[in-house]
Motif scaffolding. Structure first.
Motif, mmCIF file in Angstrom:
data_model
loop_
_atom_site.group_PDB
_atom_site.id
_atom_site.type_symbol
_atom_site.label_atom_id
_atom_site.label_comp_id
_atom_site.label_asym_id
_atom_site.label_seq_id
_atom_site.Cartn_x
_atom_site.Cartn_y
_atom_site.Cartn_z
ATOM 1 N N SER A 183 -18.244 15.902 26.620
ATOM 2 C CA SER A 183 -18.731 15.925 28.003
ATOM 3 C C SER A 183 -18.300 17.205 28.721
ATOM 4 O O SER A 183 -18.871 17.559 29.750
ATOM 5 C CB SER A 183 -18.205 14.712 28.765
ATOM 6 O OG SER A 183 -18.725 13.521 28.210
ATOM 7 N N ARG A 184 -17.297 17.875 28.181
ATOM 8 C CA ARG A 184 -16.912 19.184 28.717
ATOM 9 C C ARG A 184 -18.075 20.162 28.622
ATOM 10 O O ARG A 184 -18.196 21.077 29.453
ATOM 11 C CB ARG A 184 -15.716 19.716 27.924
ATOM 12 C CG ARG A 184 -15.153 21.034 28.397
ATOM 13 C CD ARG A 184 -14.469 20.913 29.734
ATOM 14 N NE ARG A 184 -13.324 20.020 29.689
ATOM 15 C CZ ARG A 184 -12.599 19.698 30.749
ATOM 16 N NH1 ARG A 184 -12.903 20.203 31.952
ATOM 17 N NH2 ARG A 184 -11.583 18.870 30.638
ATOM 18 N N LEU A 185 -18.932 19.983 27.620
ATOM 19 C CA LEU A 185 -20.098 20.848 27.448
ATOM 20 C C LEU A 185 -21.280 20.371 28.272
ATOM 21 O O LEU A 185 -22.322 21.029 28.294
ATOM 22 C CB LEU A 185 -20.529 20.877 25.974
ATOM 23 C CG LEU A 185 -19.456 21.037 24.910
ATOM 24 C CD1 LEU A 185 -20.081 21.059 23.528
ATOM 25 C CD2 LEU A 185 -18.631 22.283 25.153
ATOM 26 N N CYS A 186 -21.135 19.227 28.932
ATOM 27 C CA CYS A 186 -22.272 18.518 29.485
ATOM 28 C C CYS A 186 -22.169 18.353 31.002
ATOM 29 O O CYS A 186 -23.010 18.840 31.749
ATOM 30 C CB CYS A 186 -22.376 17.160 28.777
ATOM 31 S SG CYS A 186 -23.595 16.017 29.403
ATOM 32 N N SER A 205 -18.990 18.517 33.052
ATOM 33 C CA SER A 205 -17.725 18.817 33.734
ATOM 34 C C SER A 205 -17.921 19.631 35.002
ATOM 35 O O SER A 205 -17.150 19.495 35.961
ATOM 36 C CB SER A 205 -16.752 19.518 32.780
ATOM 37 O OG SER A 205 -17.328 20.646 32.185
ATOM 38 N N SER A 206 -18.949 20.480 35.068
ATOM 39 C CA SER A 206 -19.210 21.221 36.309
ATOM 40 C C SER A 206 -19.707 20.291 37.412
ATOM 41 O O SER A 206 -19.397 20.482 38.592
ATOM 42 C CB SER A 206 -20.228 22.336 36.069
ATOM 43 O OG SER A 206 -19.673 23.360 35.278
ATOM 44 N N ASN A 245 -25.094 23.116 35.036
ATOM 45 C CA ASN A 245 -23.742 22.828 34.558
ATOM 46 C C ASN A 245 -23.237 23.812 33.519
ATOM 47 O O ASN A 245 -22.072 24.217 33.559
ATOM 48 C CB ASN A 245 -23.692 21.411 33.976
ATOM 49 C CG ASN A 245 -23.947 20.345 35.024
ATOM 50 O OD1 ASN A 245 -23.775 20.566 36.210
ATOM 51 N ND2 ASN A 245 -24.365 19.173 34.575
ATOM 52 N N GLN A 246 -24.085 24.191 32.564
ATOM 53 C CA GLN A 246 -23.631 25.032 31.455
ATOM 54 C C GLN A 246 -23.650 26.493 31.868
ATOM 55 O O GLN A 246 -24.516 27.269 31.490
ATOM 56 C CB GLN A 246 -24.504 24.795 30.222
ATOM 57 C CG GLN A 246 -24.274 23.424 29.601
ATOM 58 C CD GLN A 246 -25.135 23.145 28.397
ATOM 59 O OE1 GLN A 246 -26.199 23.732 28.225
ATOM 60 N NE2 GLN A 246 -24.706 22.225 27.545
ATOM 61 N N THR A 266 -8.797 22.156 27.088
ATOM 62 C CA THR A 266 -10.213 21.796 27.161
ATOM 63 C C THR A 266 -10.903 22.253 25.882
ATOM 64 O O THR A 266 -10.310 22.962 25.056
ATOM 65 C CB THR A 266 -10.869 22.427 28.385
ATOM 66 O OG1 THR A 266 -10.792 23.858 28.279
ATOM 67 C CG2 THR A 266 -10.178 21.990 29.669
ATOM 68 N N PHE A 283 -16.358 30.493 29.952
ATOM 69 C CA PHE A 283 -16.525 29.229 30.669
ATOM 70 C C PHE A 283 -16.198 29.360 32.149
ATOM 71 O O PHE A 283 -15.555 30.316 32.589
ATOM 72 C CB PHE A 283 -15.706 28.105 30.032
ATOM 73 C CG PHE A 283 -14.243 28.432 29.814
ATOM 74 C CD1 PHE A 283 -13.345 28.514 30.872
ATOM 75 C CD2 PHE A 283 -13.752 28.628 28.527
ATOM 76 C CE1 PHE A 283 -12.010 28.791 30.670
ATOM 77 C CE2 PHE A 283 -12.403 28.911 28.312
ATOM 78 C CZ PHE A 283 -11.532 28.991 29.384
ATOM 79 N N SER A 338 -14.287 24.180 35.925
ATOM 80 C CA SER A 338 -14.709 23.066 35.069
ATOM 81 C C SER A 338 -14.432 23.314 33.600
ATOM 82 O O SER A 338 -14.431 22.384 32.802
ATOM 83 C CB SER A 338 -16.211 22.818 35.250
ATOM 84 O OG SER A 338 -16.966 23.878 34.680
ATOM 85 N N GLN A 383 -16.416 24.550 31.601
ATOM 86 C CA GLN A 383 -17.655 24.303 30.863
ATOM 87 C C GLN A 383 -18.263 25.635 30.424
ATOM 88 O O GLN A 383 -18.399 26.556 31.225
ATOM 89 C CB GLN A 383 -18.655 23.537 31.734
ATOM 90 C CG GLN A 383 -19.940 23.173 31.001
ATOM 91 C CD GLN A 383 -20.714 22.074 31.703
ATOM 92 O OE1 GLN A 383 -20.278 21.529 32.710
ATOM 93 N NE2 GLN A 383 -21.866 21.724 31.175
#
Length: 905
Positions: free
Chosen positions: A135-138, A140-141, A300-301, A382, A684, A688, A690
């Protein structure tokens, strides 16, 4: 056995659709949408409706496998030996190097109970915050955006707001592909209320844009500048809610000072849109009675993902468009239980119940509840940091569950080197075919969809009960059970003689323990249980003890989850994406989703039907870019970034702007040699953490790969995959996919600069069953050309073309039609390799437009030429009548047909 129906939940995106699983107690036979589930009311997308086709047991991990040293092969083990060994290694590592020398990398596809078990394992038993999720890639932002602006990670809206809004803005999401069921709901609402305005903000013109009144094709990464420019106009035109700002917010003065400089002219230039488009967007937002924003990975990414989320929420706070029907900032979740992971605290910086790991009071609360002296204070790693530290030798043991970092993380060269270097890697996974599986020292078989029980939370905060329909195959076990069993064994080393922290016999016990950590928190779900959901249906949190129904919307009273109850305006300046176009890398690579595939294709990649719409990874370029590089559709090029390169075919696509390129994100090294994420960068967002998966600098380089291979074999596709994929490593370009519905087949395309060793072709032919039996063959050694076709019972069952592949479309079409053309023998024995006659362009380009009803693009075009409109096509062919994902393409084909007629008239 009698057929049965079990109500459960889809395991793909965060829409959280209810499904009805048809099974006989041993095998899943079919799936349909659950009409009673409030997330989808019976509708499913092309992925959800084919879930029953993804149960190929030959792709599954069926029993524990262990290797006792790097470079050695794994051997079959039993659960006791496997988990005893894992506990021994983790205990020894912790004793020698400390608790932060181990880590856990888990997944938004786990159930809430699985998440909670892992979180307690890492923090209470091991004593590390090194537990992070994909979810850090998804999301988190989005988490940071909600927490900074509103005080808590809590999407305030509900799906019904799609139907109630007067102005909907979709940002950084091809919603028509990524969240089709919600997009259909929005389409239907728009048809009933044509006065609704829809704005789509996306660098590409996607299928989602077909619904838009206004498409802002901004330059990638300029979202913050755009939102500040909109706010500038809202303030200038006084399209704001002064009373709401005065009574419920703070921080506007600083933000006003910042956005004063974001004039329409400046923003127009930064974003690559016209001043008129900017003004129109601001006017609709400022003057509509209800304004709803929807966003996903495009925001987000990013290295500025947190700033983008906050800048978007600023627009809602300035206009008072939050906490009421049809209004609010609404993130669309990418995974089925990313929300549940955030609730249970399964990111390195979080704790259960929306607590922060950096907060001493929060740590003390959770430690007291768990009955341990303290929780670790040191910040956890992370996702990107975790693999960097693993590459540096700091992480000695890693436990991966239900995720595929050797496909999904950026900068794959670094990730794979880290996995190779780590002394002990455990992979808890349902599919043994993932890219990560080959790095696992211990592979633990996990139960999958339809085989386990627990809960998930969807994008609108709705908790659903995931129910088990059948037993898992082989020795596979539910994730929570694996984790609890391991934890109990590890306790013997780390807490000898003490009462177990993991006295759980079923997922209900895990959920009931976890939910008490949410009591009196913003997400209070202390009133929810498995039994309550079974009785009342899926419920939205907060749902405290004593509640009789869930909470449809948050912040209806204007009181936010901040210390003073006021929402916060956030003043972050625009910062450009990390990699900008330059002389060395003059193109911007955008990554995104396909309609019928999901994430790394570990599941969807087992269903041949889901390759019908797009069969292979292709780089989309604007026609001007093709001309500039002197390329034709289908040409192979080397796509290079600062981190790696991948060879792919190109295609003309005017939905991307000149200077940009688009590559689907799903294809890892298993399906495309190198994989898409060999190109993306690990930079990143500072808040976040991310990574910027959406935006990389790339260049095109020509390749001379004149020797080509085409192979097709029907039958056990996973077995063929396993035997043929390693042999293909010898080629510079490799693409593998599946085709067919009734008779699935593996299809391989490969290319090299020169012909390979003849022994390699012999080995490939052996795997294809082309070295003996009813095989027609022709070889021209001088030109390094060879042809093999196996014909059984009058139809083709295997093909291999070597040297050149001009006839591949013709042969593939013969196979799809289930026949061996009478011209086949004459062609095969001819000196020339071209197929007989002229191959119709429609045969080459034909694809499955409607996966639900198996309707090809050719069939739709034929119907259009006969005068059928959209309704006529639906009635006659059935296309567009189930999930509706094909409708935008059908509309474009209808429009294309109408244009020449209009010109003639």
């Amino acid at each position: 056995m009698d057929r049965q129906i079990t109500a459960s939940t889809c395991c793909y995106c965060g829409v959280g659709c209810g499904v009805l699983i048809e099974h006989n107690g041993e095998r899943i036979l079919g799936v349909s949408g659950d009409p009673a589930h409030p997330a989808n009311f019976g509708k499913l997308c092309s992925k959800g409706s084919t879930l029953h086709l993804t149960g190929d047991v030959t792709a599954r991990a069926l029993y524990p496998e262990l290797r006792l040293g790097k470079g050695l092969a794994r051997h079959r083990s039993d659960w006791d030996s496997a988990l005893d060994h894992a506990a021994s290694v983790f205990a020894a590592t912790i004793t020698e190097h400390g608790p932060d020398s181990v880590a856990f990398y888990i997944s938004g596809q786990l159930l809430t109970e699985d998440y909670y078990a892992f979180n307690k394992l890492a923090r209470a038993l091991v004593g590390t915050n090194n537990i992070d999720s994909n979810s850090r890639l998804c999301m988190s932002s989005a988490v940071v955006g909600y927490k900074r602006s509103l005080g808590a990670d809590a999407p305030p809206c509900s799906y019904e707001d799609l139907e109630l809004s007067d102005c909907v803005m979709i940002v950084g999401s091809n919603m028509a592909y990524a969240h089709p069921v919600l997009f259909r709901r929005l389409e239907e609402a728009r048809s009933r209320r044509p006065q609704m305005k829809v704005v789509v903000i996306d660098p590409r013109r996607t299928d989602t844009c077909d619904l838009a009144d206004l498409h802002l094709a901004i330059l990638p990464g300029t979202d913050v500048a755009l939102f500040h420019g909109i706010l500038h106009l809202l303030l200038w035109e006084d399209w704001i809610d002064r009373d709401f700002i005065r009574d419920h917010t703070e921080g506007l003065a600083e933000l006003k000072s910042l956005v004063r400089d974001y004039t329409p002219q400046m923003v127009s230039q930064l974003c690559g849109i016209s001043v008129e488009q900017l003004q129109q967007c601001a006017e609709w937002i400022g003057t509509s009675s209800s304004f709803l924003s929807l966003w996903c990975m495009g925001l987000n990414q990013s290295t500025a993902g947190s700033a983008k989320n906050s800048a978007l929420i600023n627009l809602h706070l300035a206009t008072g468009q939050i906490g009421r029907p049809g209004a609010g900032p609404f993130s669309l979740t990418g995974q089925p239980n990313a929300m549940g992971g955030r609730e249970t605290g399964s990111l390195s910086n979080l704790l259960p119940g929306h607590r922060d790991a950096a907060n001493a009071e929060h740590r003390a609360e959770v430690a007291a509840y768990w009955g341990v002296d303290q929780l670790p204070e040191k910040p956890g790693l992370t996702a990107i940091e975790l693999f960097e530290q693993m590459a540096n030798g700091k992480i000695k043991a890693l436990w991966i569950a239900c995720t595929n970092p050797a496909q999904s993380l950026p900068d794959q060269a670094t990730v794979r080197a880290a996995l190779q270097a780590c002394p002990f890697v455990v992979l808890q996974e349902a599919f043994r075919t993932t890219e990560t599986a080959r790095f696992a020292d211990l592979l633990l078989p996990a139960a999958s969809w339809g085989e386990k029980e627990g809960c998930v939370t969807n994008s609108e905060r709705r908790i659903s009960h995931v129910r088990q329909a059948i037993a898992a195959p082989g020795d596979a076990r539910p994730d929570w059970a694996i984790t609890v069993d391991f934890a109990q064994r590890l306790e013997k080393y780390l807490r000898p003689g003490q009462t177990s922290l993991f006295a759980f016999d079923n997922p209900v016990q895990l959920f009931d323990e976890y939910k008490q950590l949410t009591r009196e928190r913003d997400l209070d779900l202390s009133g929810i249980s498995h039994a309550l959901i079974d009785r009342l249906g899926p419920q939205q949190w907060p749902f405290p003890s004593g509640a009789v129904e869930g909470t449809t919307r948050l912040y209806v009273d204007g009181v936010f989850a901040t210390a003073n109850g006021r929402a916060q305006f956030i003043a972050d300046p625009y910062r450009a994406a990390k990699e900008q176009r330059d002389a060395r890398f003059p193109l911007t690579l955008i990554t995104g989703r396909l309609r019928d595939q999901w994430h790394g294709m570990s599941r969807t990649g087992t269903a041949a039907q889901l390759f019908g719409h797009v069969s292979e990874a292709v780089l989309s370029l604007h026609p001007e870019e093709l001309r500039r590089h002197r390329l034709q559709t289908g040409d192979l090029i080397s796509l290079k970034s600062r981190r790696g390169a991948v060879i792919v075919p190109v295609a003309s696509d005017d939905s991307v702007r000149p200077g940009q390129a688009f590559l689907p994100m799903h294809f890892g090294d298993r399906f495309l040699k190198g994989g898409a994420n060999s190109l993306t960068l690990p930079a990143f967002d500072p808040l976040s953490k991310q990574p910027e998966l959406k935006h990389s600098g790339v260049r095109l380089e020509p390749v001379q790969l004149s020797w080509q291979l085409f192979a097709l074999i029907e039958g056990n596709v996973q077995q063929h995959f396993e035997t043929l994929r390693p042999l293909c490593e010898a080629f510079s370009y490799v693409s593998l996919s599946l085709i067919g519905r009734e008779r699935p087949a593996l299809l391989i395309r490969a290319a090299s600069a020169a012909a390979p060793d003849p022994h390699l072709l012999h080995d490939i032919d052996q795997c294809l069953g082309l070295n003996d039996g009813p095989v027609l063959a022709y070889d021209d050694p001088r030109r390094a050309i060879g042809k093999r076709v196996r014909i059984e019972n009058g139809r083709i069952t295997a093909i291999r073309l070597a040297g050149e592949t001009l006839a591949r479309h013709w042969l593939q079409n013969l196979w799809l039609e289930g026949r061996a053309d009478e011209q086949l023998r004459r062609w095969l024995l001819a000196p020339l390799s071209a197929p007989p006659g002229q191959i119709d362009a429609e045969v080459i380009g034909n694809k499955t437009l409607c996966n639900c009803k198996n309707v090809s693009q050719n069939a739709v075009c034929t119907g259009i030429r006969r005068g059928l409109d959209l309704q006529g096509l639906k009635q006659e062919l059935g296309c567009g009548t189930q999930c509706g994902s094909c409708v935008p393409e059908i509309k474009r084909l209808l429009a294309a047909q109408a244009q020449p007629q209009a010109a003639i008239s």
